[in-house]
Design a protein around this motif. Structure first.
Motif, PDB file in Angstrom:
ATOM      1  N   VAL A 143       7.502  16.493  -2.597  1.00 55.82           N
ATOM      2  CA  VAL A 143       6.987  15.095  -2.770  1.00 55.82           C
ATOM      3  C   VAL A 143       7.689  13.719  -1.601  1.00 55.82           C
ATOM      4  CG1 VAL A 143       7.550  13.254  -4.723  1.00 55.82           C
ATOM      5  CG2 VAL A 143       7.818  15.874  -5.556  1.00 55.82           C
ATOM      6  N   LEU A 144       6.502  12.790  -1.316  1.00 59.00           N
ATOM      7  CA  LEU A 144       6.926  12.550  -0.432  1.00 59.00           C
ATOM      8  C   LEU A 144       6.026  10.918  -0.700  1.00 59.00           C
ATOM      9  CD1 LEU A 144       7.731  11.372   2.454  1.00 59.00           C
ATOM     10  CD2 LEU A 144       4.980  12.677   2.811  1.00 59.00           C
ATOM     11  N   ALA A 145       6.629   9.602  -0.431  1.00 59.73           N
ATOM     12  CA  ALA A 145       5.560   8.498  -0.929  1.00 59.73           C
ATOM     13  C   ALA A 145       5.388   7.899   0.660  1.00 59.73           C
ATOM     14  CB  ALA A 145       5.948   7.598  -1.959  1.00 59.73           C
ATOM     15  N   ALA A 194      -3.817  15.899  -4.307  1.00 62.12           N
ATOM     16  CA  ALA A 194      -4.389  14.931  -3.388  1.00 62.12           C
ATOM     17  C   ALA A 194      -3.293  13.412  -3.350  1.00 62.12           C
ATOM     18  CB  ALA A 194      -5.679  15.200  -4.399  1.00 62.12           C
ATOM     19  N   PRO A 195      -3.627  12.523  -2.098  1.00 62.41           N
ATOM     20  CA  PRO A 195      -2.955  12.083  -2.354  1.00 62.41           C
ATOM     21  C   PRO A 195      -3.589  10.776  -3.176  1.00 62.41           C
ATOM     22  CG  PRO A 195      -3.689  12.262   0.082  1.00 62.41           C
ATOM     23  CD  PRO A 195      -4.020  13.468  -1.278  1.00 62.41           C
ATOM     24  N   ALA A 196      -2.310  10.929  -3.553  1.00 63.76           N
ATOM     25  CA  ALA A 196      -2.766   9.282  -4.962  1.00 63.76           C
ATOM     26  C   ALA A 196      -1.866   7.682  -4.642  1.00 63.76           C
ATOM     27  CB  ALA A 196      -1.988   9.263  -5.621  1.00 63.76           C
ATOM     28  N   THR A 197      -2.761   6.657  -4.670  1.00 61.87           N
ATOM     29  CA  THR A 197      -1.915   5.544  -3.939  1.00 61.87           C
ATOM     30  C   THR A 197      -0.938   4.526  -5.011  1.00 61.87           C
ATOM     31  OG1 THR A 197      -4.079   4.373  -5.691  1.00 61.87           O
ATOM     32  CG2 THR A 197      -4.626   4.746  -3.582  1.00 61.87           C
ATOM     33  N   ALA A 198      -0.564   5.420  -5.924  1.00 59.12           N
ATOM     34  CA  ALA A 198       0.572   5.402  -6.813  1.00 59.12           C
ATOM     35  C   ALA A 198       1.713   5.915  -6.956  1.00 59.12           C
ATOM     36  CB  ALA A 198      -0.186   4.237  -8.050  1.00 59.12           C
ATOM     37  N   ILE A 199       2.944   5.698  -7.306  1.00 60.80           N
ATOM     38  CA  ILE A 199       4.087   6.707  -7.978  1.00 60.80           C
ATOM     39  C   ILE A 199       3.696   7.170  -9.149  1.00 60.80           C
ATOM     40  CG2 ILE A 199       6.293   7.604  -7.435  1.00 60.80           C
ATOM     41  CD1 ILE A 199       6.912   5.322  -4.761  1.00 60.80           C
ATOM     42  N   ASN A 200       4.251   7.701  -9.616  1.00 57.29           N
ATOM     43  CA  ASN A 200       4.278   7.931 -11.046  1.00 57.29           C
ATOM     44  C   ASN A 200       5.668   8.307 -11.661  1.00 57.29           C
ATOM     45  OD1 ASN A 200       4.050   9.761 -13.517  1.00 57.29           O
ATOM     46  ND2 ASN A 200       2.045   9.663 -13.452  1.00 57.29           N
ATOM     47  N   ALA A 201       5.968   7.261 -12.152  1.00 54.95           N
ATOM     48  CA  ALA A 201       7.422   7.521 -12.368  1.00 54.95           C
ATOM     49  C   ALA A 201       7.947   8.732 -12.968  1.00 54.95           C
ATOM     50  CB  ALA A 201       8.206   5.829 -12.719  1.00 54.95           C
ATOM     51  N   ASP A 202       6.892   8.538 -14.257  1.00 56.71           N
ATOM     52  CA  ASP A 202       7.240   9.955 -15.308  1.00 56.71           C
ATOM     53  C   ASP A 202       6.996  10.777 -14.349  1.00 56.71           C
ATOM     54  OD1 ASP A 202       6.998   7.790 -16.854  1.00 56.71           O
ATOM     55  OD2 ASP A 202       5.268   8.304 -18.191  1.00 56.71           O
ATOM     56  N   PRO A 241       0.582  -1.551  -0.295  1.00 53.52           N
ATOM     57  CA  PRO A 241       0.563  -0.209   0.360  1.00 53.52           C
ATOM     58  C   PRO A 241       0.807   1.173   0.358  1.00 53.52           C
ATOM     59  CG  PRO A 241      -1.248  -1.620   1.600  1.00 53.52           C
ATOM     60  CD  PRO A 241       0.692  -2.302   1.279  1.00 53.52           C
ATOM     61  N   VAL A 242       0.463   2.217  -1.115  1.00 52.65           N
ATOM     62  CA  VAL A 242       1.285   3.420  -1.013  1.00 52.65           C
ATOM     63  C   VAL A 242       0.733   4.361  -0.966  1.00 52.65           C
ATOM     64  CG1 VAL A 242       2.784   4.616  -2.543  1.00 52.65           C
ATOM     65  CG2 VAL A 242       2.752   1.706  -2.428  1.00 52.65           C
ATOM     66  N   ARG A 243       0.952   5.713   0.001  1.00 53.77           N
ATOM     67  CA  ARG A 243       0.153   7.321  -0.264  1.00 53.77           C
ATOM     68  C   ARG A 243       0.900   8.271  -1.027  1.00 53.77           C
ATOM     69  NH1 ARG A 243      -0.468   8.496   4.968  1.00 53.77           N
ATOM     70  NH2 ARG A 243       0.808   9.480   4.805  1.00 53.77           N
ATOM     71  N   TRP A 244       1.519   8.420  -1.999  1.00 57.05           N
ATOM     72  CA  TRP A 244       2.241   9.002  -2.834  1.00 57.05           C
ATOM     73  C   TRP A 244       1.559  10.846  -2.948  1.00 57.05           C
ATOM     74  CZ3 TRP A 244       2.468  11.176  -7.887  1.00 57.05           C
ATOM     75  CH2 TRP A 244       3.455  11.681  -8.506  1.00 57.05           C
ATOM     76  N   GLU A 245       2.282  12.397  -2.472  1.00 60.79           N
ATOM     77  CA  GLU A 245       1.545  13.130  -2.245  1.00 60.79           C
ATOM     78  C   GLU A 245       2.639  14.140  -3.055  1.00 60.79           C
ATOM     79  OE1 GLU A 245       0.087  14.553   1.199  1.00 60.79           O
ATOM     80  OE2 GLU A 245       0.085  12.559   1.563  1.00 60.79           O
ATOM     81  N   ALA A 246       2.362  15.028  -4.012  1.00 64.90           N
ATOM     82  CA  ALA A 246       3.433  15.446  -5.018  1.00 64.90           C
ATOM     83  C   ALA A 246       3.003  16.439  -5.464  1.00 64.90           C
ATOM     84  CB  ALA A 246       3.969  14.576  -6.678  1.00 64.90           C
ATOM     85  N   GLU A 247       3.770  17.857  -5.444  1.00 62.25           N
ATOM     86  CA  GLU A 247       3.212  19.339  -5.429  1.00 62.25           C
ATOM     87  C   GLU A 247       3.430  19.447  -7.241  1.00 62.25           C
ATOM     88  OE1 GLU A 247       5.121  23.960  -5.288  1.00 62.25           O
ATOM     89  OE2 GLU A 247       5.628  22.455  -3.974  1.00 62.25           O
ATOM     90  N   GLY A 248       1.760  19.969  -7.524  1.00 69.92           N
ATOM     91  CA  GLY A 248       2.053  20.415  -8.460  1.00 69.92           C
ATOM     92  C   GLY A 248       1.015  18.662  -9.861  1.00 69.92           C
ATOM     93  N   HIS A 249       0.992  17.482  -8.722  1.00 66.82           N
ATOM     94  CA  HIS A 249       0.351  16.553  -9.457  1.00 66.82           C
ATOM     95  C   HIS A 249      -0.739  16.501  -8.661  1.00 66.82           C
ATOM     96  CE1 HIS A 249      -0.496  12.284 -10.199  1.00 66.82           C
ATOM     97  NE2 HIS A 249       0.239  12.296 -11.004  1.00 66.82           N
TER      98      HIS A 249
END
Length: 168
Positions: A86-88, A63-71, A51-59
């Motif tokens: 950016v925090l995962a 809002a938190p996402a459940t997967a990291i966006n490598a691109d 389980p992942v919670r990923w937050e990134a300024e500008g993405h």
């Protein structure tokens, strides 16, 4: 999750008193000398298995996402946007490992030793280190906070080395 190897590790009370002492500092997980391909494999690995919670300024509007966006991460590094937040958070059972994407050359995560309260929590962390080392075919180390040289565990595939006195 791979089965834990048959290594000689100290008993739980020793681990709790040393490695997982809740002294106010964090413990760091490092994979050193990484490439962007290593990062892509790590991202695919954690997205698929934890389980992942990923937050990134500008993405995603922040809002938190459940997967990291490598691109997104690659574009951020290419643009030199080191200061973006950016925090995962990767959830290893009851333990949260945080990754901040500081630099491309090291995968660095931290965890709060106070979250490792039971032998089962320790086994989750150790299994993650083994799985990570195996997935990347690289050594993974667990250290004192911000101290690559103060290693508690050195993991190469399923080979786990415990270092009882990690200080130089």
């Amino acid at each position: 999750m791979l089965p834990l190897p048959s290594t000689t590790l100290p008993d739980w009370e020793t681990l709790k008193r040393t490695v997982y002492s809740d002294d106010g500092s964090l413990r760091d997980i490092y994979v050193l000398d990484t490439t962007r391909e290593d990062w892509n494999r790590w991202i695919a690995f954690v997205n698929a298995r934890y389980p992942v919670r990923w937050e990134a300024e500008g993405h995603n509007g922040g809002a938190p996402a459940t997967a990291i966006n490598a691109d997104f991460i690659a574009r951020r590094w290419d643009a030199g946007r080191e200061q973006l937040t950016v925090l995962a958070a990767v959830f290893l059972g009851n333990v949260q490992a945080n990754c901040h994407f500081f630099v491309e050359t090291n995968i660095e995560q931290d965890l709060a030793p106070g979250e490792i309260r039971t032998p089962a929590d320790h086994e989750q962390v150790l299994a993650y280190l083994i799985d990570l080392s195996t997935a990347l075919s690289k050594e993974v180390i667990l250290t004192e906070e911000s101290a690559e040289e103060a290693v508690w565990f050195r993991v190469n595939g399923t080979c786990v080395e415990y270092i009882s006195a990690p200080y130089i």
